[in-house]
Every structure is written in C-alpha cells, then in structure tokens.
Design an enzyme around this catalytic site. Sequence first.
Site, PDB file in Angstrom:
ATOM      1  N   ASN A  57     -71.447   3.453  60.997  1.00 24.66           N
ATOM      2  CA  ASN A  57     -71.136   2.724  59.760  1.00 24.66           C
ATOM      3  C   ASN A  57     -71.849   1.384  59.935  1.00 24.66           C
ATOM      4  O   ASN A  57     -71.302   0.429  60.464  1.00 24.66           O
ATOM      5  CB  ASN A  57     -69.626   2.553  59.592  1.00 24.66           C
ATOM      6  CG  ASN A  57     -68.950   3.877  59.274  1.00 24.66           C
ATOM      7  OD1 ASN A  57     -69.551   4.763  58.665  1.00 24.66           O
ATOM      8  ND2 ASN A  57     -67.707   4.022  59.693  1.00 24.66           N
ATOM      9  N   GLU A  99     -68.933   9.263  53.805  1.00 25.52           N
ATOM     10  CA  GLU A  99     -67.850   8.271  53.831  1.00 25.52           C
ATOM     11  C   GLU A  99     -68.308   6.905  53.320  1.00 25.52           C
ATOM     12  O   GLU A  99     -68.046   5.885  53.941  1.00 25.52           O
ATOM     13  CB  GLU A  99     -67.269   8.167  55.246  1.00 25.52           C
ATOM     14  CG  GLU A  99     -66.666   9.487  55.720  1.00 25.52           C
ATOM     15  CD  GLU A  99     -65.957   9.394  57.067  1.00 25.52           C
ATOM     16  OE1 GLU A  99     -66.356   8.564  57.894  1.00 25.52           O
ATOM     17  OE2 GLU A  99     -65.001  10.149  57.263  1.00 25.52           O
ATOM     18  N   ARG A 104     -63.482  21.090  52.885  1.00 27.07           N
ATOM     19  CA  ARG A 104     -64.304  20.098  53.562  1.00 27.07           C
ATOM     20  C   ARG A 104     -65.054  20.672  54.757  1.00 27.07           C
ATOM     21  O   ARG A 104     -66.175  20.263  55.058  1.00 27.07           O
ATOM     22  CB  ARG A 104     -63.426  18.917  53.997  1.00 27.07           C
ATOM     23  CG  ARG A 104     -64.192  17.897  54.822  1.00 27.07           C
ATOM     24  CD  ARG A 104     -63.392  16.628  55.039  1.00 27.07           C
ATOM     25  NE  ARG A 104     -63.730  16.038  56.327  1.00 27.07           N
ATOM     26  CZ  ARG A 104     -63.110  15.003  56.859  1.00 27.07           C
ATOM     27  NH1 ARG A 104     -62.118  14.426  56.220  1.00 27.07           N
ATOM     28  NH2 ARG A 104     -63.466  14.537  58.040  1.00 27.07           N
ATOM     29  N   ASP A 125     -63.887  17.308  62.265  1.00 24.64           N
ATOM     30  CA  ASP A 125     -64.037  15.981  62.855  1.00 24.64           C
ATOM     31  C   ASP A 125     -63.912  16.173  64.357  1.00 24.64           C
ATOM     32  O   ASP A 125     -64.505  17.081  64.875  1.00 24.64           O
ATOM     33  CB  ASP A 125     -63.012  15.017  62.257  1.00 24.64           C
ATOM     34  CG  ASP A 125     -63.496  13.585  62.359  1.00 24.64           C
ATOM     35  OD1 ASP A 125     -64.438  13.349  63.100  1.00 24.64           O
ATOM     36  OD2 ASP A 125     -62.931  12.697  61.687  1.00 24.64           O
ATOM     37  N   GLU A 181     -72.857  16.212  68.958  1.00 28.79           N
ATOM     38  CA  GLU A 181     -72.155  14.929  69.103  1.00 28.79           C
ATOM     39  C   GLU A 181     -70.731  15.216  69.558  1.00 28.79           C
ATOM     40  O   GLU A 181     -69.983  15.926  68.885  1.00 28.79           O
ATOM     41  CB  GLU A 181     -72.163  14.190  67.758  1.00 28.79           C
ATOM     42  CG  GLU A 181     -71.411  12.869  67.785  1.00 28.79           C
ATOM     43  CD  GLU A 181     -71.479  12.113  66.445  1.00 28.79           C
ATOM     44  OE1 GLU A 181     -72.556  12.072  65.815  1.00 28.79           O
ATOM     45  OE2 GLU A 181     -70.439  11.573  66.031  1.00 28.79           O
ATOM     46  N   GLU A 211     -60.048   9.559  69.499  1.00 31.13           N
ATOM     47  CA  GLU A 211     -59.531   9.196  68.173  1.00 31.13           C
ATOM     48  C   GLU A 211     -58.287   9.993  67.787  1.00 31.13           C
ATOM     49  O   GLU A 211     -57.322   9.439  67.276  1.00 31.13           O
ATOM     50  CB  GLU A 211     -60.636   9.396  67.130  1.00 31.13           C
ATOM     51  CG  GLU A 211     -60.177   9.103  65.717  1.00 31.13           C
ATOM     52  CD  GLU A 211     -61.301   9.223  64.685  1.00 31.13           C
ATOM     53  OE1 GLU A 211     -62.468   9.432  65.085  1.00 31.13           O
ATOM     54  OE2 GLU A 211     -60.998   9.118  63.486  1.00 31.13           O
ATOM     55  N   TRP A 250     -58.344  13.695  52.708  1.00 24.51           N
ATOM     56  CA  TRP A 250     -57.893  12.687  53.656  1.00 24.51           C
ATOM     57  C   TRP A 250     -56.384  12.802  53.905  1.00 24.51           C
ATOM     58  O   TRP A 250     -55.790  11.967  54.555  1.00 24.51           O
ATOM     59  CB  TRP A 250     -58.207  11.267  53.139  1.00 24.51           C
ATOM     60  CG  TRP A 250     -59.663  10.917  53.216  1.00 24.51           C
ATOM     61  CD1 TRP A 250     -60.657  11.654  53.798  1.00 24.51           C
ATOM     62  CD2 TRP A 250     -60.304   9.745  52.688  1.00 24.51           C
ATOM     63  NE1 TRP A 250     -61.873  11.025  53.666  1.00 24.51           N
ATOM     64  CE2 TRP A 250     -61.692   9.849  52.981  1.00 24.51           C
ATOM     65  CE3 TRP A 250     -59.849   8.615  51.993  1.00 24.51           C
ATOM     66  CZ2 TRP A 250     -62.620   8.870  52.600  1.00 24.51           C
ATOM     67  CZ3 TRP A 250     -60.778   7.641  51.619  1.00 24.51           C
ATOM     68  CH2 TRP A 250     -62.145   7.762  51.925  1.00 24.51           C
TER      69      TRP A 250
HETATM   70  O1  GCW Z   1     -63.740  10.672  62.501  1.00 32.89           O
HETATM   71  C1  GCW Z   1     -64.217   9.865  61.515  1.00 32.89           C
HETATM   72  C2  GCW Z   1     -63.699   8.531  61.900  1.00 32.89           C
HETATM   73  C3  GCW Z   1     -64.542   7.405  61.363  1.00 32.89           C
HETATM   74  C4  GCW Z   1     -65.983   7.665  61.783  1.00 32.89           C
HETATM   75  C5  GCW Z   1     -66.430   8.988  61.192  1.00 32.89           C
HETATM   76  C6  GCW Z   1     -67.852   9.346  61.595  1.00 32.89           C
HETATM   77  C7  GCW Z   1     -67.671   6.090  62.379  1.00 32.89           C
HETATM   78  O2  GCW Z   1     -62.373   8.390  61.483  1.00 32.89           O
HETATM   79  O3  GCW Z   1     -64.057   6.211  61.901  1.00 32.89           O
HETATM   80  O4  GCW Z   1     -66.833   6.617  61.393  1.00 32.89           O
HETATM   81  O5  GCW Z   1     -65.611   9.998  61.651  1.00 32.89           O
HETATM   82  O6  GCW Z   1     -68.000  10.047  62.565  1.00 32.89           O
HETATM   83  O7  GCW Z   1     -68.786   8.902  60.944  1.00 32.89           O
END
Ligand code: GCW
Length: 717
Positions: free
Chosen positions: A226, A307, A352, A381, A403, A409, A559
């Site tokens: 970001n 995002e 998603r 995620d 990745e 997290e 979300w």
């Molecule tokens: O898992 C989500 C996270 C965001 C993160 C995003 C991503 C950096 O909550 O904080 O942003 O993924 O991987 O881009």
Amino acid sequence: MRILRFILLLLTFAALARADDGYRLWLRYDRIADDALRARYAASISEIVVPENPSPLVASARDELVAGLRGLLGVKVPVVSRATRDGALVLGTPDDPWIYSVVRESDQRAAGVEGYLLRRLAHDGGHRTLIVANRPAGVLYGAFAFLRHLQRQQPLEGLDLLSAPKIERRLLNHWDNLDRTIERGYAGFSLWEWFYLPDIRSPRYRDYARACASLGLNGTVLTNVNANAQILTRPYLEKVAALAEEFRPWGLRVYLTARFSAPMEIGGLKTADPLDPSVAAWWQSKVEEIYELIPDFGGFLVKANSEGQPGPQDYGRTHADGANLLADALAPRNGIVIWRAFVYSPSNTDDRVKQAVTEFAPLDGQFRDNVVVQIKNGPLDFFPREPFSPLFGRMPQTRLAIELQITQEYLGHSTQLAYLPPLWKEALDADTFASGPGTTIARIVDGSVKLQHPSVIAGVANTGTDRNWTGHLLAQSNWYAFGRLAWDHSFTSAQIADEWARLTFGPDEKVVSTLRQLLLGSRETVVNYSMPLGLHHIQAEGHHYGPGPWVADRPRADWTAVYYHRADAHGIGVDRTARGTNALGQYAPEWQRAWGDPQTCPDEFLLWFHRLPWDFRMKSGRILWDELCLRYQQGVDEARAMQRAWHSLRGQIDDERFTHVAQRLARQAQDARDWRDACLLYFQQFSQRPLPAGVEPPAHPLSYYQSIKLRHVPGHN
Ligand code: GCW
C-alpha cells in the site's frame, strides 16, 4: 580460597540466569561447552585463508568466520592470504588456481551462481577445509553454513556439503510505512529510520542484512505494497541508496514498491495511463535516476487495483499493460517487476476467492519477460488454513512467484506461537496437476516445470524495532524458516525446527526436542482453536486479533465474517462446488474429485468447499456440530499443553527468554479459550444443540465476547 570458590559459584549461577534479550537471533556463537569437542574443532581449524583484497562479500564471510570462531571456540584464528599449515580453512572462488585444481567441474556446475561447497580434504598428509563457491555471494553463504555446522556440533570429519538455492530471488517484503508504522507488523516500528537517513545509520541495518544473509535471503522490498509515492522522490531515494550501501556487503539488494499513480502525485503529470507516452517517459527517467543512485537496484513490487490502490484499470487498461509499462522502463537495467495478483474487485460480486483467476488467467502470456506475478499461497488471504491458490495452475506462460506471510496477521500476531513452515509447505508441495502429476507449486515457482528467470519467493516480514526483532521470541523461527525454505523448499519443517532450536537454545537434547515438538504442533493448534474444519475469515474486524464470527454490515460483504461461514439454522459453510460458487471449478479435475464430495473431502477443507447441515455425519462418526465443538476444545487443550511443555524447560533456559515465552504462552492459552467460547456460543445460536461431552462450558455469555473492543492493537492504524 573458600571465598574465591564461592564467588566462582556465584558467577556460574549468574551466567545461567543471565539475561538474554534475543537480539542475537540464531547467530549467537556462544562458546561450545564440550571441552573435548571444542579442542577438536580448534585443532582442525588452524587459520583462515582469504585472498588479499577480497571482495566486500568475501570480506564479510571472513569477518563472520573470525567472530564466529572466536565465540564458539574461544580462540582467535589467524587470517592469512596463503595456506601455511595443516588445518587451513580456505575461502574463495575457482579463480584461485589451487581451488580450481581441487574442485570438480560437476561441483562447480551444481553450485551455480550462489551455491557453495563445504569440503574437508586430505592434503599433504593433513587436512584442509574448503568454503568455496563460484561467486563471492556463495562464499558468504558457505561461511554461514560452516558456522551453522559448528553451532550444531556436527563432526568436521567427512564434511562434504554442496548446497545451492533452488530459487533465484529470495525476498522479504516489508509492509513498512514511511512514518515507520508497519501494516500488520507486531514487533515495534519499522527498522528504517527515514528521518535520520542518509547521514545517520543505525547499526541495526548491518545486523539485519547480516541475519538475512545468514539464511541466504538476497533481497528486500523496503516499503509497504500500500505504497506511498514519496519513496520515489529524490530525497527518499538518497536514503534508500544509503540502506542499499549498508546491505550490499551482505548480498542484499533493495527493491521498492511503486505506487501506480506516482507520475501524477510526484511527477506533475495529468495521468498515469500506462499507454500514455509521457507516463512511460516519466517512469523511464525515474528508473534511470534510481539506478544512478543504486546500481544494483532490484526492481519494483506493485499492488494495483486492489483494496483501493491505483492501477491500470483506472484507465481501462489491464494488469499486463500496467506491469509491462514498468517492465520496459526497468529492462535496460535488468530490473524486474513483481506484480501482485492479490485482487478482488469492488464491483465484482462473485465469490472473492475466485477473482484472482478471473482477472489474471486471461492475461497469461501477455507479460514481459521481466515481470513476475506474485500470488499468495491461498486464494483468499493468509488464513491459518486455505487450499492452495488455483492461479498457480492457470498461467503456464507467465513467471509466477509465491508470497507467504511471515508476520502472523491471522494467526495471533506476535502474541501467539504459530510456527509456519507446515502451512507454507502445504502450499509449496501442493500439486496443481497443471502439466501432469507432480506440477507442484514449488516446482512452478523454482522454474523446474518450465525454466523461468527470474524465479522469486517472497515472505512478508515479521521484523521490527523490538529488541528481539520479531516481538515473540519464538517467532524468530519463522524468519529463519522462511529464509531456509526460500533457499531450499525441500527442507522439512522438522529439520528446520531442529536446526533453529539448536542455534537459538543450544545443544541440550531435551530442550531441542521439546522445542521441536512445540513448534511443529503450534500452527495446527491455532487452526483448531480459531478456524477449524475449513472455516476462514471469522476474525475480529480491522486489527484481526481474536474471534469475530458475528462481523457483518461492513462496506463490502466480503469483508464480513458471515459472508464466509453463512451459518444459519440449516447449517454452516460455503458451497464452492458446481452447485454453489464453483470456485472448485478453478482447480484440476483431480482436486475437483477429491474435494467435490463432502463424504471424501478432507475435514480440513470441509467447510471451505461445502455447506452442510449441523447433523452431517463426519468421518469420525460424530455429527458436524459435535466435531466442530471438539476441534475447538482440542485447540484449547493443545494451547495448554504448549504451556506445560515450555514450563518443563524451566531452569534450562535463561530467565529472560523463559519468562518472555511463558507469558506469551499463557496469554495464548487464554486467547484460545476466548476463541472457542466466542465461536461456539455464536454458532450455537444456529445449531441449537448442546455442547458435547468433553467441551468445557463457556466462561461468559456471547454478549461478553461481542462487546470486547480491543484498542491500539499493533499493526493496525
Ligand atoms: O491481508 C490483507 C491485509 C492488508 C494487506 C493486504 C495485501 C498490505 O489485511 O493489510 O495490505 O492483505 O496483501 O495487500
């Protein structure tokens, strides 16, 4: 005399209880306690032979060996430029005629660009030990490997180890902001002191780069995906250049995230349209400026149209258009673009987990040769458990990187213990069947399925300014393990746990085996008490710490938690088969068969792929509701067992580290209960069934858990 003995005794106790803040990571080099072994090592390593005027990387290798041997053996091993005696430890490359003469060509080939060979050979009636490689970076990695060998107290006799990385670019991704907060960072603030750079340089830069080098990591993306365009302005680039200079002797190259709208934000252009010639010209001159300051700059990492980040779709262009724009600018300098596939659109209402494939698969074959598409291990995620991302099997004409998330997290941040290699290996070892059986993600990423240069693996870093670098002391093992797996994904989770435990806590077998078990079970424990049986995305909102299965009414349905578990009176789970969202249809037929039928689908993915009634009969013979309850309970039991295991080591670990971990494991056991109670009370509203025997009654009513509002949680603005 008696007083003296008393003082000595006191000193011994003091040493045992000595505070250890964990700063030294796995590079402790404490004196080997076994006198005989130490003496044997010392007798076998008489001098370090390094060419005169070594390259900076070989100089780092030399210094590391000098320091390491001084620590481990308690002797200062002399450094010479020509071998003078038996027991010489010879560092170098085949430019040296003697090295050339003793290393087989097949070894040189196998070592490749960054690999190394450690070998003890008979010489002149005695022995010499080689740390050799084709290039200086390999010598550095070899020096660390040699020290690891001694730290683990392995015999020098018969030493013959050739090791080469399977993946070319082994990168940390820092989600570090310029104000030094870290998105999803739980170990303090960013290590990069932007205000003080370039003039004032923290000694931690070197220590960080050295730790990375010890694992074979060779690149670091300094900034958050970001992204902030400021990082690409001249003053910041000068700061980046200073960091690059600090990292260079350790073989660590810097990369930056590029904000797609930078031409407008800092370049004064009216557009960032990738097909606009003025935009292309801006990026070209920006890239030139970067390489003037940082000749070995690695390239850009980009999060676009995801995002809220700007991207090519803002101009009706594709991800390929966007990536190629930057790739063309970087190509003359051999820079690369790492383009993330973590996308889900605000307007697309489809499941998603399907959206990355929907958006990216049609672009296969359209990316330049210096573009790598970076895919998270799972399609959603970084959840405690997800099936692998099907996108890996869907872009045969594109370079693909994986990745992984080192920072936890969704696995309890740096408060809870979750050793992640078992999670990462589930993805790396997953077979996509894309070009027949055995087309694993690891083999796609490392280029063995089709030669792909550059090959890239990335881990979202868990480091910060905390004295022990990672917040939870045992989370150092995840940084360590990521580096080791990036080097060679065939290492097992157990092997790496064993290694790390020995380097970090010493050779005592009880300590090592207790730690190994503790680490190895920890991720599954977190799965059990938070998101068992394929549940996902039911965490608290925003900061993502703790349970939140009731989360609903957010700006986007995807979300919320209810979007992902869909619990009601009839049942729970998402139907992702052809009868439902058909996310399953994105996988090879082999997986569609294995996962498509709830009777055969493994428990761990059951509610990911299926929506089932509460009384669905599980493989265990129990009904789904009972099984779910018992899994949560199992997680709690295991969290308590982890606490007990750690306590069994009291007295064998210095007080500071012991207490640090003990406190966190206690909190984890409490958190595990909260997860269990909150989730079961919430789901029970729908199942309308009692908790089965063996499940402890919740400590509080549901409203109590729902009213918990955590504030100032690290890693979340
Ligand atoms: O898992 C989500 C996270 C965001 C993160 C995003 C991503 C950096 O909550 O904080 O942003 O993924 O991987 O881009």
